[in-house]
Design a protein around this motif. Structure first.
Motif, PDB file in Angstrom:
ATOM      1  N   SER A 122       0.393  -1.417   0.159  1.00 45.54           N
ATOM      2  CA  SER A 122       0.121  -0.128  -0.073  1.00 45.54           C
ATOM      3  C   SER A 122       0.844   1.128   0.027  1.00 45.54           C
ATOM      4  CB  SER A 122      -0.864  -0.032   0.773  1.00 45.54           C
ATOM      5  OG  SER A 122      -1.936  -0.952   0.961  1.00 45.54           O
ATOM      6  N   LEU A 123       0.560   2.037   0.439  1.00 44.55           N
ATOM      7  CA  LEU A 123       0.569   3.402  -0.238  1.00 44.55           C
ATOM      8  C   LEU A 123       1.399   4.087   0.504  1.00 44.55           C
ATOM      9  CD1 LEU A 123      -1.328   6.050  -2.726  1.00 44.55           C
ATOM     10  CD2 LEU A 123       1.463   5.542  -2.602  1.00 44.55           C
ATOM     11  N   VAL A 124       1.359   3.652   2.650  1.00 47.98           N
ATOM     12  CA  VAL A 124       0.846   3.959   3.818  1.00 47.98           C
ATOM     13  C   VAL A 124       0.605   2.627   4.315  1.00 47.98           C
ATOM     14  CG1 VAL A 124       0.653   5.207   5.831  1.00 47.98           C
ATOM     15  CG2 VAL A 124       0.110   6.026   3.334  1.00 47.98           C
ATOM     16  N   GLY A 125       2.309   1.767   4.807  1.00 48.35           N
ATOM     17  CA  GLY A 125       2.093   0.961   5.937  1.00 48.35           C
ATOM     18  C   GLY A 125       2.990   0.472   6.429  1.00 48.35           C
ATOM     19  N   ASN A 126       3.781  -0.837   6.899  1.00 48.92           N
ATOM     20  CA  ASN A 126       5.307  -0.690   7.763  1.00 48.92           C
ATOM     21  C   ASN A 126       6.157  -1.448   6.466  1.00 48.92           C
ATOM     22  OD1 ASN A 126       4.213  -0.113  10.166  1.00 48.92           O
ATOM     23  ND2 ASN A 126       3.414  -2.635  10.647  1.00 48.92           N
ATOM     24  N   ARG A 127       7.509  -0.909   6.589  1.00 49.02           N
ATOM     25  CA  ARG A 127       8.412  -1.217   5.685  1.00 49.02           C
ATOM     26  C   ARG A 127       8.026  -2.660   5.627  1.00 49.02           C
ATOM     27  NH1 ARG A 127       8.719   1.376   1.783  1.00 49.02           N
ATOM     28  NH2 ARG A 127      11.144   0.529   1.199  1.00 49.02           N
ATOM     29  N   PRO A 128       8.452  -3.217   4.070  1.00 50.62           N
ATOM     30  CA  PRO A 128       8.268  -5.144   3.704  1.00 50.62           C
ATOM     31  C   PRO A 128      10.090  -4.937   4.440  1.00 50.62           C
ATOM     32  CG  PRO A 128       7.782  -3.928   1.914  1.00 50.62           C
ATOM     33  CD  PRO A 128       8.707  -2.785   3.011  1.00 50.62           C
ATOM     34  N   LEU A 129      10.400  -5.973   5.244  1.00 53.14           N
ATOM     35  CA  LEU A 129      11.537  -6.634   6.370  1.00 53.14           C
ATOM     36  C   LEU A 129      12.267  -7.676   5.352  1.00 53.14           C
ATOM     37  CD1 LEU A 129      11.176  -6.282   9.798  1.00 53.14           C
ATOM     38  CD2 LEU A 129      11.534  -5.298   8.079  1.00 53.14           C
ATOM     39  N   LEU A 172      14.322 -11.336   4.617  1.00 52.15           N
ATOM     40  CA  LEU A 172      13.476 -12.741   5.211  1.00 52.15           C
ATOM     41  C   LEU A 172      14.251 -12.551   6.607  1.00 52.15           C
ATOM     42  CD1 LEU A 172      13.624 -15.021   2.375  1.00 52.15           C
ATOM     43  CD2 LEU A 172      12.387 -13.302   3.318  1.00 52.15           C
ATOM     44  N   TYR A 173      15.558 -12.173   6.277  1.00 49.99           N
ATOM     45  CA  TYR A 173      17.163 -12.289   7.524  1.00 49.99           C
ATOM     46  C   TYR A 173      16.279 -11.335   8.830  1.00 49.99           C
ATOM     47  CZ  TYR A 173      19.201  -8.140   5.421  1.00 49.99           C
ATOM     48  OH  TYR A 173      19.625  -6.892   4.883  1.00 49.99           O
ATOM     49  N   GLU A 174      15.291 -10.533   8.543  1.00 45.59           N
ATOM     50  CA  GLU A 174      15.219  -9.543   9.419  1.00 45.59           C
ATOM     51  C   GLU A 174      13.929 -10.203  10.526  1.00 45.59           C
ATOM     52  OE1 GLU A 174      15.067  -5.317   8.239  1.00 45.59           O
ATOM     53  OE2 GLU A 174      17.106  -5.320   8.030  1.00 45.59           O
ATOM     54  N   ALA A 175      12.719 -10.069   9.372  1.00 43.65           N
ATOM     55  CA  ALA A 175      11.700 -10.826   9.477  1.00 43.65           C
ATOM     56  C   ALA A 175      12.028 -12.314  10.337  1.00 43.65           C
ATOM     57  CB  ALA A 175      10.739 -11.165   8.232  1.00 43.65           C
ATOM     58  N   GLU A 176      12.354 -12.850  10.148  1.00 43.19           N
ATOM     59  CA  GLU A 176      12.320 -14.128  10.862  1.00 43.19           C
ATOM     60  C   GLU A 176      12.509 -13.799  12.371  1.00 43.19           C
ATOM     61  OE1 GLU A 176      15.603 -16.861   9.282  1.00 43.19           O
ATOM     62  OE2 GLU A 176      17.039 -15.311  10.278  1.00 43.19           O
ATOM     63  N   LYS A 177      13.149 -12.494  12.415  1.00 39.28           N
ATOM     64  CA  LYS A 177      13.639 -12.454  14.147  1.00 39.28           C
ATOM     65  C   LYS A 177      12.549 -12.004  14.826  1.00 39.28           C
ATOM     66  CE  LYS A 177      18.729 -12.062  13.238  1.00 39.28           C
ATOM     67  NZ  LYS A 177      20.140 -10.988  13.694  1.00 39.28           N
ATOM     68  N   LEU A 178      11.984 -11.307  13.819  1.00 37.73           N
ATOM     69  CA  LEU A 178      10.435 -11.430  14.814  1.00 37.73           C
ATOM     70  C   LEU A 178       9.433 -11.497  14.547  1.00 37.73           C
ATOM     71  CD1 LEU A 178      10.775  -7.326  12.817  1.00 37.73           C
ATOM     72  CD2 LEU A 178      12.162  -7.970  14.899  1.00 37.73           C
ATOM     73  N   THR A 179       9.289 -12.987  15.219  1.00 37.42           N
ATOM     74  CA  THR A 179       8.217 -13.176  15.256  1.00 37.42           C
ATOM     75  C   THR A 179       7.495 -13.995  17.410  1.00 37.42           C
ATOM     76  OG1 THR A 179       9.298 -16.019  15.340  1.00 37.42           O
ATOM     77  CG2 THR A 179       8.788 -14.684  13.269  1.00 37.42           C
ATOM     78  N   THR A 180       8.599 -12.767  17.786  1.00 42.10           N
ATOM     79  CA  THR A 180       7.660 -13.527  19.447  1.00 42.10           C
ATOM     80  C   THR A 180       7.026 -12.311  19.471  1.00 42.10           C
ATOM     81  OG1 THR A 180       8.880 -11.787  20.003  1.00 42.10           O
ATOM     82  CG2 THR A 180      10.202 -13.323  19.956  1.00 42.10           C
ATOM     83  N   ASP A 181       5.515 -12.700  20.653  1.00 39.24           N
ATOM     84  CA  ASP A 181       4.649 -11.917  20.995  1.00 39.24           C
ATOM     85  C   ASP A 181       4.740 -10.231  21.058  1.00 39.24           C
ATOM     86  OD1 ASP A 181       3.954 -14.244  20.955  1.00 39.24           O
ATOM     87  OD2 ASP A 181       3.875 -14.759  23.193  1.00 39.24           O
ATOM     88  N   LYS A 182       6.144 -10.352  21.494  1.00 38.66           N
ATOM     89  CA  LYS A 182       6.377  -9.024  21.558  1.00 38.66           C
ATOM     90  C   LYS A 182       6.583  -8.120  20.208  1.00 38.66           C
ATOM     91  CE  LYS A 182       8.331  -9.013  26.157  1.00 38.66           C
ATOM     92  NZ  LYS A 182       9.824  -8.897  26.314  1.00 38.66           N
ATOM     93  N   THR A 183       6.621  -8.792  18.880  1.00 41.34           N
ATOM     94  CA  THR A 183       6.781  -7.927  18.006  1.00 41.34           C
ATOM     95  C   THR A 183       5.822  -9.056  16.479  1.00 41.34           C
ATOM     96  OG1 THR A 183       8.562  -9.810  17.387  1.00 41.34           O
ATOM     97  CG2 THR A 183       9.695  -8.305  18.751  1.00 41.34           C
ATOM     98  N   VAL A 184       5.575  -9.297  17.116  1.00 41.87           N
ATOM     99  CA  VAL A 184       4.523 -10.176  14.908  1.00 41.87           C
ATOM    100  C   VAL A 184       4.099  -9.296  15.159  1.00 41.87           C
ATOM    101  CG1 VAL A 184       2.907 -11.111  17.101  1.00 41.87           C
ATOM    102  CG2 VAL A 184       3.344 -12.309  14.628  1.00 41.87           C
ATOM    103  N   GLY A 185       3.569  -8.361  16.169  1.00 37.76           N
ATOM    104  CA  GLY A 185       2.153  -7.375  15.915  1.00 37.76           C
ATOM    105  C   GLY A 185       2.447  -6.474  14.701  1.00 37.76           C
ATOM    106  N   ARG A 186       3.849  -6.034  14.120  1.00 35.46           N
ATOM    107  CA  ARG A 186       3.977  -5.480  13.206  1.00 35.46           C
ATOM    108  C   ARG A 186       3.271  -5.996  11.858  1.00 35.46           C
ATOM    109  NH1 ARG A 186       7.453  -5.712   9.543  1.00 35.46           N
ATOM    110  NH2 ARG A 186       7.864  -3.642   9.717  1.00 35.46           N
ATOM    111  N   PHE A 187       2.937  -7.042  11.579  1.00 33.35           N
ATOM    112  CA  PHE A 187       2.739  -7.844  10.885  1.00 33.35           C
ATOM    113  C   PHE A 187       1.447  -8.031  10.140  1.00 33.35           C
ATOM    114  CE2 PHE A 187       6.896  -9.541  11.072  1.00 33.35           C
ATOM    115  CZ  PHE A 187       7.970  -9.459  10.018  1.00 33.35           C
TER     116      PHE A 187
END
Length: 220
Positions: A138-145, A147-162
């Motif tokens: 989309s024009l506005v949203g969270n930056r797509p990451l 793969l090597y960054e996204a795989e580290k953001l799968t915890t309860d504290k971080t998964v919400g960004r997706f």
């Protein structure tokens, strides 16, 4: 496009696989601003990552042997891949890894001279209009990451960004881009805030602020 081709060998356009909303993986397009072997150099340059906390880097967590445990008072032991760790040290180690989830290298040696200009003016992002047209972003949203960054953001504290769409611009870009000293945790907090609160008027406000935010002076 001509300047990119004249300065260095390689394609004019660059794509990498990125992770967007709901962990959807897609091809993410940009004008090439780096040398062609840039992706292979990430591991070599990880010590320059600004998001890695200098103090946390002093943590040296090593597996414990069974003989050490037998003659000590380790009450809390974690087992991971047949290795034994003292719990508090392992938690510190994991905190360090989380801080390295995002990669930001000041004066990145992978960037070409033309690349520095098109990155500082955000011209390199224009091919993502194609991603928007085909529905990846989309024009506005969270930056797509990457793969090597996204795989580290799968915890309860971080998964919400997706939960938010992948965007060309976003809350993080218009509030903190180019500012020194921003932590990976703060960036992720902004991403989660957008994912939970975004609406039409919030997106319009972000779009209004984007032209000024698109100009940055850091070579990252």
């Amino acid at each position: 496009m001509i300047l990119i081709r004249l300065e260095s060998k390689g394609p004019i356009f660059y794509y990498s696989y990125r992770v967007g909303m709901g962990y959807k993986i897609f091809k993410f397009y940009k004008f090439r601003s780096m040398h062609t072997d840039a992706d292979q150099m990430v591991e070599q340059l990880k010590h320059l990552n600004q998001y890695a906390n200098d103090e946390a880097q002093t943590i040296k967590t090593k597996p414990l042997t069974r003989s050490i445990i037998a003659y000590s008072n380790h009450d809390h032991i974690l087992v991971k891949d047949d290795e034994l760790f003292e719990e508090s040290e392992y938690e510190q180690f994991k905190a360090l890894e989380d801080k390295k989830a995002f990669v930001k290298i000041n004066n990145d040696p992978r960037i070409t001279r033309v690349g520095k200009f098109i990155r500082n003016t955000s011209i390199d992002e224009l091919p993502q209009l194609f991603n928007i047209l085909i529905g990846d972003m989309s024009l506005v949203g969270n930056r797509p990451l990457p793969l090597y960054e996204a795989e580290k953001l799968t915890t309860d504290k971080t998964v919400g960004r997706f939960l938010a769409p992948a965007g060309l611009t976003g809350l993080w870009q218009v509030t903190e881009r180019g500012k020194a000293g921003m932590s990976a945790e703060s960036r992720c907090d902004l991403d989660i805030e957008y994912a939970l609160k975004h609406n039409f008027w919030m997106d319009m406000k972000i779009l209004f602020k984007t032209p000024l935010a698109a100009l940055q002076h850091e070579n990252v």
